[in-house]
Enzyme design. Structure first.
Site, mmCIF file in Angstrom:
data_model
loop_
_atom_site.group_PDB
_atom_site.id
_atom_site.type_symbol
_atom_site.label_atom_id
_atom_site.label_comp_id
_atom_site.label_asym_id
_atom_site.label_seq_id
_atom_site.Cartn_x
_atom_site.Cartn_y
_atom_site.Cartn_z
ATOM 1 C CB SER A 112 -0.875 0.176 1.046
ATOM 2 O OG SER A 112 -0.111 -0.062 2.311
ATOM 3 C CG ASN B 188 -4.648 -3.657 13.026
ATOM 4 O OD1 ASN B 188 -4.026 -3.517 11.887
ATOM 5 N ND2 ASN B 188 -5.136 -4.686 13.719
ATOM 6 C CB THR C 226 -41.178 21.951 -13.724
ATOM 7 O OG1 THR C 226 -42.119 22.098 -14.513
ATOM 8 C CG2 THR C 226 -41.267 22.918 -12.605
ATOM 9 C CG HIS C 227 -41.851 17.984 -15.789
ATOM 10 N ND1 HIS C 227 -42.056 16.764 -15.433
ATOM 11 C CD2 HIS C 227 -42.809 18.961 -15.212
ATOM 12 C CE1 HIS C 227 -42.857 16.833 -14.410
ATOM 13 N NE2 HIS C 227 -43.262 17.952 -14.082
ATOM 14 C CB SER D 270 -13.765 19.433 -32.713
ATOM 15 O OG SER D 270 -13.748 18.528 -33.848
ATOM 16 C CE LYS E 116 -19.224 20.728 -31.546
ATOM 17 N NZ LYS E 116 -19.110 19.191 -31.619
ATOM 18 C CG ASN F 65 -16.769 20.277 -28.504
ATOM 19 O OD1 ASN F 65 -18.000 20.804 -28.934
ATOM 20 N ND2 ASN F 65 -15.963 19.716 -28.925
ATOM 21 C CD GLU G 176 -19.214 17.529 -22.789
ATOM 22 O OE1 GLU G 176 -20.110 17.240 -23.737
ATOM 23 O OE2 GLU G 176 -18.184 17.736 -23.372
ATOM 24 C CD GLN H 123 -3.005 -2.447 2.362
ATOM 25 O OE1 GLN H 123 -2.305 -2.734 3.483
ATOM 26 N NE2 GLN H 123 -2.744 -2.894 1.101
ATOM 27 C CE LYS I 162 -4.155 2.745 3.997
ATOM 28 N NZ LYS I 162 -5.078 2.087 4.909
HETATM 29 N N1 ARG Z 1 -1.090 -1.006 5.327
HETATM 30 C C1 ARG Z 1 -2.284 -1.511 6.357
HETATM 31 C C2 ARG Z 1 -3.759 -0.962 6.055
HETATM 32 O O1 ARG Z 1 -3.535 0.291 5.591
HETATM 33 C C3 ARG Z 1 -1.780 -1.372 7.762
HETATM 34 C C4 ARG Z 1 -2.227 -2.209 8.786
HETATM 35 C C5 ARG Z 1 -1.773 -3.618 8.457
HETATM 36 N N2 ARG Z 1 -2.248 -4.135 9.644
HETATM 37 C C6 ARG Z 1 -2.488 -5.828 9.596
HETATM 38 N N3 ARG Z 1 -2.742 -6.294 10.769
HETATM 39 N N4 ARG Z 1 -1.790 -6.329 8.655
HETATM 40 O O2 ARG Z 1 -4.664 -1.292 6.533
#
Ligand code: ARG
Length: 475
Positions: free
Chosen positions: A36, A123, A168-169, A290, A296, A298, A303, A335, A338
């Site tokens: 990650s 964690n 409306t509509h 375009s 054109k 655009n 969009e 994980q 994120k």
């Molecule tokens: N990179 C992990 C995450 O974002 C970190 C936590 C990892 N914890 C574990 N018990 N493997 O969730």
């Protein structure tokens, strides 16, 4: 590794902080599958900020000495500088930013570095970083919303008096002030900010100290950490703390609703800039051409905003689905939270970077709008209200005016072309003053009910909007 990533060393077996019980080293494919670092490295400054607070707490409760604390904090600050200067040796084998920083700390200051993770798990650490991150980004987004609102209010003031058809509509319904329409956006964005603040409050809770899931046997003091990091409260249940991603979901919901508002606004800009509507002229600097058709121009920016709404909704759906059926507490699935959050933040920031300047530079065609609003059929409700003021029930008035509409359509004539005698055929309640109802400006000014489109009400709304923005600014 992403383009802004730092240099990374070549792949050599690196001992993982958790390798003690393992006989075999991790498969290369598993290393890259579980990685990650590519995206969570953006959390580095929050990780270090959190670690420094944790370290100071460990010192205060006597789990480490003040010398050790100094060494650790110094090391962390150096690491921060290394990352900022692009000199940090990122090691993908170490999974994530948290283990990269910790390993580097041990490398720099020796075994004392190994004391930083006392009474802490990745964690709860991950949650801390993410909450610190979102807390900051939400504030940034709220500011960005306010600055867009400021522009909308300025435009509503500048264009006060411009009349357009309200729909409306997507059928012409009743005339309204264009400024009233702009202030409708203001309201949507005001709710978006309120939602974001609400989300901010629940993100702004300190999770550190939950440990892996059950808390710690060591005499930590969670209040100290919370105080150092300016969290007004701490999470109450360690199991919930490490499995909870509600604040991410809430953020993605806020982001989705806000994106939906942008998308609706974009759709209107696209429609209004067509030859068919021709209400606005999008600034050249915000349009593209375009490769084939030389004529054109655009509306790619609105969009794309409309299009990017889809990915934000996707992140919300993705995270909801990810969380569904997850047993307590931490699971590695988490994980995946994120990237969804980061991309939603990035996408919203990108939208703000174009939508506010686009509105600043937008020009409008008041005559075209006025012309479109001059269709007298849109005054039918005003005529019904005229009869209501003369004692006719609204249902009856609606029926009478409906007949007048049909009559005009059959005869291809306008309301204003009917004689008083003709009006009186429809109802004896009509008198000479019916003509006064058939004025576009009158129709606008008569909508004096709270929240209506009368100029006096729109002026009031403008003042209130300005005041809301000023009060927020000074708070
Ligand atoms: N990179 C992990 C995450 O974002 C970190 C936590 C990892 N914890 C574990 N018990 N493997 O969730």
């Amino acid at each position: 590794m992403s383009s802004n990533s730092q240099k990374s060393t070549s792949h050599q077996p690196v001992e993982k902080p958790w390798s003690g019980r393992f006989q075999e080293s991790t498969h290369r494919a598993v290393e890259s599958f579980t990685l990650s670092l590519t995206y969570d490295q953006r959390l580095f400054s929050f990780d270090i900020q959190g670690s420094i607070a944790h370290c100071r707490m460990l010192e205060q409760v006597g789990l480490i000495t003040s010398e050790e604390s100094q060494q650790i904090q110094q090391g962390l600050l150096e690491i921060k500088a290394e990352i900022e200067e692009g000199k940090f040796p990122f090691r993908p084998e170490l999974e994530d930013i948290h283990m990269n920083i910790e390993s580097r700390l041990i490398e720099k200051i020796g075994p004392t570095g190994g004391k930083l993770h006392t009474a802490r798990s990745r964690n709860d650490q991950v949650l801390l970083d993410l909450r610190l991150y979102l807390r900051e980004e939400i504030k940034y987004l709220i500011k960005a919303v306010s600055s867009l609102q400021t522009t909308l209010v300025a435009k509503a003031e500048e264009w006060l008096g411009v009349i357009m058809p309200g729909y409306t509509h997507l059928q012409r319904a009743q005339p309204v002030l264009f400024s009233h329409h702009l202030l409708a956006y203001f309201e949507m964005f005001q709710r978006d900010k309120e939602r974001l603040w609400d989300c901010w409050r629940r993100a702004n809770v300190c999770p550190l100290g939950a440990g892996a899931l059950a808390g710690s046997t060591l005499p930590i003091d969670r209040q100290i950490v919370a105080k150092l990091l300016d969290f007004p409260s701490i999470t109450r249940n360690s199991l919930d703390t490490v499995s909870d991603r509600d604040f991410c979901l809430e953020f993605l919901s806020c982001a989705s609703i806000m994106a939906m508002h942008f998308s609706r606004m974009s759709e209107e800009l696209i429609l209004w800039s067509t030859a068919e509507f021709s209400f606005v002229d999008l600034p050249d600097a915000f349009c593209t051409g375009s490769s084939l058709m030389p004529q054109k121009k655009n509306p790619d920016v609105p969009e794309l905003i409309r299009g990017k709404t889809g990915r934000i909704y996707g992140h919300l759906m993705g995270l909801l689905t990810l969380l569904k059926s997850l047993p307590l507490t931490y699971n590695r699935d988490l994980q995946e939270d994120k990237e969804a959050v980061f991309d939603a933040v990035d996408t919203l920031k990108a939208i703000f970077s174009v939508i506010t300047p686009l509105w600043e530079k937008l020009s409008i065609r008041p005559q075209v709008m006025h012309q479109a609003a001059s269709d007298e059929m849109m005054l039918a409700t005003d005529l019904a209200d005229y009869l209501v003021r003369r004692g006719v029930s609204f249902r009856e008035a609606h029926r009478i005016i409906g007949q007048a509409v049909a009559y005009c359509l059959r005869q291809k004539r306008k309301f204003s072309e009917l004689s008083l005698a003709e009006w009186q055929e429809f109802s004896p309640h009509f008198s000479q003053d019916v003509a006064s109802v058939l004025s576009l400006q009158e129709s606008i000014e008569a909508k004096k009910s709270l929240g209506g489109t009368a100029t006096s009400r729109v002026r009031e709304a403008l003042e209130q909007a300005r005041k809301v923005l000023q009060d927020e600014e000074s708070n």
